[in-house]
Design an enzyme around this catalytic site. Sequence first.
Site, short mmCIF file in Angstrom:
data_model
loop_
_atom_site.label_atom_id
_atom_site.label_comp_id
_atom_site.label_asym_id
_atom_site.label_seq_id
_atom_site.Cartn_x
_atom_site.Cartn_y
_atom_site.Cartn_z
CB THR A 45 57.85 52.51 62.50
OG1 THR A 45 57.04 53.99 62.21
CG2 THR A 45 56.36 52.76 63.91
CG ASN A 46 59.99 57.33 63.93
OD1 ASN A 46 59.00 57.84 64.07
ND2 ASN A 46 61.25 57.04 63.28
CG HIS A 47 56.18 56.88 69.66
ND1 HIS A 47 54.98 56.45 69.70
CD2 HIS A 47 57.04 56.59 71.12
CE1 HIS A 47 55.16 55.22 70.60
NE2 HIS A 47 56.51 55.99 71.42
CB SER A 48 57.44 60.73 63.21
OG SER A 48 57.08 61.84 62.86
CB ALA A 79 60.89 60.46 63.34
#
Length: 398
Positions: A210-213, A277
């Site tokens: 995943t990512n930081h959004s 994102a």
Amino acid sequence: MLNGKHIILGITGSIAAYKAAMLCRLLVKEGAEVRVIMTPLAKQFITPLTMATLSKHPILVEFFNPENGEWNSHVSLGEWADMLLIAPATANTLAKMTTGIADNLLLTTYLSARSKVAVAPAMDLDMYAHITTQQNLRTLEERGVAIIEPAAGELASGLVGKGRMAEPEDIVEQVKAIFAEEQRATLSGKRYIVTAGATIEPIDPVRYITNHSTGKMGYAIAEELARRGAEVKLITGRTTLATPEGVERIDVLTAEDMYNATLKAWEAADGAVMCAAVADYTPISVADRKLKKSDDDMRIELRRTKDIAKELGANKGCRTLVGFALETDNEEANAEGKLERKNLDFVVLNSLRDKGAGFGGDTNKITIISRTAREEYPLMSKREVAKVIVDNIEKIER
Ligand code: C5P
């Protein structure tokens, strides 16, 4: 009704300033956040201490604090506000507003304010009836300032006539009506999609990519669109945020899920803001059991996900499509590339190089890039950024 509304209460030098205390109390009671700006003369009529206590914030009078040089930024105040309410408004202040004189903090804030402005005039009957005052009021009205008409009755001078400031209860009712009017108008009947948050791409039943959004920006946009009357479908990755009022929320996990939900909703939509994102790559296969570690290195094979924004752009017609670009380098060129590739109306660029922009925080610093314009904005709260973005959508819709 006024819950969470940001109101700057401007007080000018009129005997009616004493009523501003009650007005402030009522606004706060209705849930508004109030900041008070007084003109220097207003301090002779009501004490800063009274107003600071009632508004729960220090009052502002000067451009800077002479004790420590701290600057009172009229620009940020103007951006913060949902409404600038000047009550009481003297003939002098009204005249200065009409001509653009900016010799105190209240007047500079008026010139910087992007919000709705309302004035509640208060003066003697002859001053009020004077052609100059009347012309100034009409000019301000033509420029979009709401005039909260004074009442007729006994005046401080002992004379009887029109010029007495409207009662605080009536002013609050009119403030509510102005917000209701604003809310109803602009985007009612429009159906908008907002994608928000990070997608999650499972590797096995335990791990994922995943990512930081956090979804904060997208949620603020969905909220703002709904506030202006649009029917909003918020297609969201996993977040900890509450669903904004009046928004239909569709929860998804993977980029593939988001693609399917968004394409389905696009059929009946008038526009979309692509704030999510979305993972660009996803594991080719998802293990159905937890992958066991060994002493060797490990490789996970990834394949490209589908570009949702690009797909909507390919089938856009005359609908509105807004995309985001979060960049670390070559910001503008990359954003312009996206504008073309995805057939967007405009791109909201935020650079991770800017302090206070991007993931997680409550602020963002954006540049809006379209085919014909490029506008850079200062650091603002995500709520204010959402307003700017929706203002730009409205311009397209008109
Ligand atoms: O190409 P890039 O990912 O940088 O583009 C960002 C924009 O495209 C954002 O508006 C994002 O929401 C959208 N996007 C999308 N689907 C993807 C990747 C990005 O909708 N698979």
